[in-house]
Design a protein around this motif. Structure first.
Motif, PDB file in Angstrom:
ATOM      1  N   SER A 101       0.669  -0.953  -0.286  1.00  0.00           N
ATOM      2  CA  SER A 101      -0.099  -0.342   0.250  1.00  0.00           C
ATOM      3  C   SER A 101       0.713   1.343   0.026  1.00  0.00           C
ATOM      4  CB  SER A 101      -0.549   0.598   0.993  1.00  0.00           C
ATOM      5  OG  SER A 101      -0.247   0.410   2.218  1.00  0.00           O
ATOM      6  N   THR A 103       1.204   3.531   2.025  1.00  0.00           N
ATOM      7  CA  THR A 103       1.322   3.221   4.097  1.00  0.00           C
ATOM      8  C   THR A 103       2.132   2.762   4.217  1.00  0.00           C
ATOM      9  OG1 THR A 103      -0.525   3.235   4.185  1.00  0.00           O
ATOM     10  CG2 THR A 103      -0.715   5.786   3.596  1.00  0.00           C
ATOM     11  N   ILE A 104       2.744   1.729   3.100  1.00  0.00           N
ATOM     12  CA  ILE A 104       3.532   0.715   3.785  1.00  0.00           C
ATOM     13  C   ILE A 104       4.512   1.398   4.835  1.00  0.00           C
ATOM     14  CG2 ILE A 104       5.002  -0.121   2.114  1.00  0.00           C
ATOM     15  CD1 ILE A 104       4.204  -2.831   2.643  1.00  0.00           C
ATOM     16  N   ASP A 105       4.998   0.668   5.653  1.00  0.00           N
ATOM     17  CA  ASP A 105       6.264   1.298   6.794  1.00  0.00           C
ATOM     18  C   ASP A 105       7.653   0.539   6.361  1.00  0.00           C
ATOM     19  OD1 ASP A 105       7.423   2.466   9.404  1.00  0.00           O
ATOM     20  OD2 ASP A 105       6.682   0.502  10.249  1.00  0.00           O
ATOM     21  N   VAL A 106       8.579   0.450   7.087  1.00  0.00           N
ATOM     22  CA  VAL A 106       9.461  -0.001   6.599  1.00  0.00           C
ATOM     23  C   VAL A 106       9.550  -1.716   7.111  1.00  0.00           C
ATOM     24  CG1 VAL A 106      12.267   0.150   6.597  1.00  0.00           C
ATOM     25  CG2 VAL A 106      10.739   2.551   6.392  1.00  0.00           C
ATOM     26  N   HIS A 107       9.280  -1.755   8.028  1.00  0.00           N
ATOM     27  CA  HIS A 107       9.727  -2.882   8.500  1.00  0.00           C
ATOM     28  C   HIS A 107       8.702  -3.893   7.482  1.00  0.00           C
ATOM     29  CE1 HIS A 107      10.332  -6.854  10.874  1.00  0.00           C
ATOM     30  NE2 HIS A 107       8.936  -6.729  11.187  1.00  0.00           N
ATOM     31  N   ASP A 108       7.020  -3.524   7.421  1.00  0.00           N
ATOM     32  CA  ASP A 108       6.284  -4.692   6.441  1.00  0.00           C
ATOM     33  C   ASP A 108       6.831  -5.098   4.938  1.00  0.00           C
ATOM     34  OD1 ASP A 108       4.256  -4.361   9.372  1.00  0.00           O
ATOM     35  OD2 ASP A 108       3.496  -2.658   8.097  1.00  0.00           O
ATOM     36  N   LYS A 109       7.285  -3.473   5.057  1.00  0.00           N
ATOM     37  CA  LYS A 109       7.697  -3.235   2.917  1.00  0.00           C
ATOM     38  C   LYS A 109       9.336  -4.615   3.371  1.00  0.00           C
ATOM     39  CE  LYS A 109      10.533  -0.756   0.801  1.00  0.00           C
ATOM     40  NZ  LYS A 109      11.040   0.451  -0.045  1.00  0.00           N
ATOM     41  N   ASN A 110       9.489  -4.504   4.103  1.00  0.00           N
ATOM     42  CA  ASN A 110      11.170  -5.794   4.384  1.00  0.00           C
ATOM     43  C   ASN A 110      10.537  -7.175   4.948  1.00  0.00           C
ATOM     44  OD1 ASN A 110      12.872  -3.806   4.284  1.00  0.00           O
ATOM     45  ND2 ASN A 110      13.079  -3.391   6.207  1.00  0.00           N
ATOM     46  N   ILE A 146       7.231   3.785  -4.019  1.00  0.00           N
ATOM     47  CA  ILE A 146       7.013   2.243  -3.456  1.00  0.00           C
ATOM     48  C   ILE A 146       7.204   1.351  -3.968  1.00  0.00           C
ATOM     49  CG2 ILE A 146       5.565   0.817  -1.537  1.00  0.00           C
ATOM     50  CD1 ILE A 146       5.157   3.066  -0.143  1.00  0.00           C
TER      51      ILE A 146
END
Length: 180
Positions: A101, A103-110, A146
């Motif tokens: 999404s 608005t995804i956070d860095v940790h979630d993306k990793n 993103i």
């Protein structure tokens, strides 16, 4: 004299064997691969029955249909064996999906990146989708950034098969695993 095949109940619809052959004349090839020449259908059937074999039409669409004298059961077995071998050797590549999404956070993306890399290493194609909801559609550029970053981080494991493209409210890119 009617020749009844013992394989009638096993035949597929496209097999022309013995009595199912309806051409007036056929080019006949014997069991050794030698051409016997053009014969009438009845003469070819008689020749096949004398050899205790079947008459199988191998090229029905030729100018003069080509029929071969052979053991039909053995021929079918060989064909099935070839099909199984081809099926076994073919690799089915499935398409997996990773959703992001804007608005995804860095940790979630990793976490999603690690999962995507595992899918690519397993040989699967991956569809990376960035879903936009409501007012997020006003900032498609954020979603593109993103997605570009995500694809750049996967670059060692994949090639971009289909670059990023908007489809409705979703930005989609398809990644294929690199050949080893």
């Amino acid at each position: 004299m009617a020749i009844i095949s013992k394989y009638n109940n096993q035949q597929t619809n496209d097999d022309l064997v013995n009595e199912k052959i309806r051409f007036k004349e056929v080019l006949v090839i014997d069991q050794n691969g030698d051409q016997l020449g053009v014969m009438s259908r009845n003469q070819a059937l008689h020749t096949a029955s004398n050899a205790n074999l079947d008459l199988v039409c191998v090229a029905p669409k030729a100018a003069t249909p080509v029929c071969r004298i052979m053991d039909y059961g053995k021929y079918r077995f060989e064909q099935q064996k070839k099909q199984k071998e081809m099926k076994k050797n073919s690799k089915v590549v499935s398409l997996k999906e990773t959703q992001l999404s804007p608005t995804i956070d860095v940790h979630d993306k990793n976490v999603k990146l690690k999962r995507t890399i595992k899918m690519l290493e397993a040989g699967d194609k991956v569809k990376v989708a960035v879903r936009f909801r409501g007012r997020q559609l006003a900032h498609i550029d954020i979603g593109q950034k993103i997605l570009e970053d995500f694809v750049a981080e996967c670059a060692d494991y994949c090639i971009v098969e289909k670059p990023a493209k908007m489809e409705g409210r979703t930005l989609i890119a398809i990644l294929a695993p690199k050949k080893k």
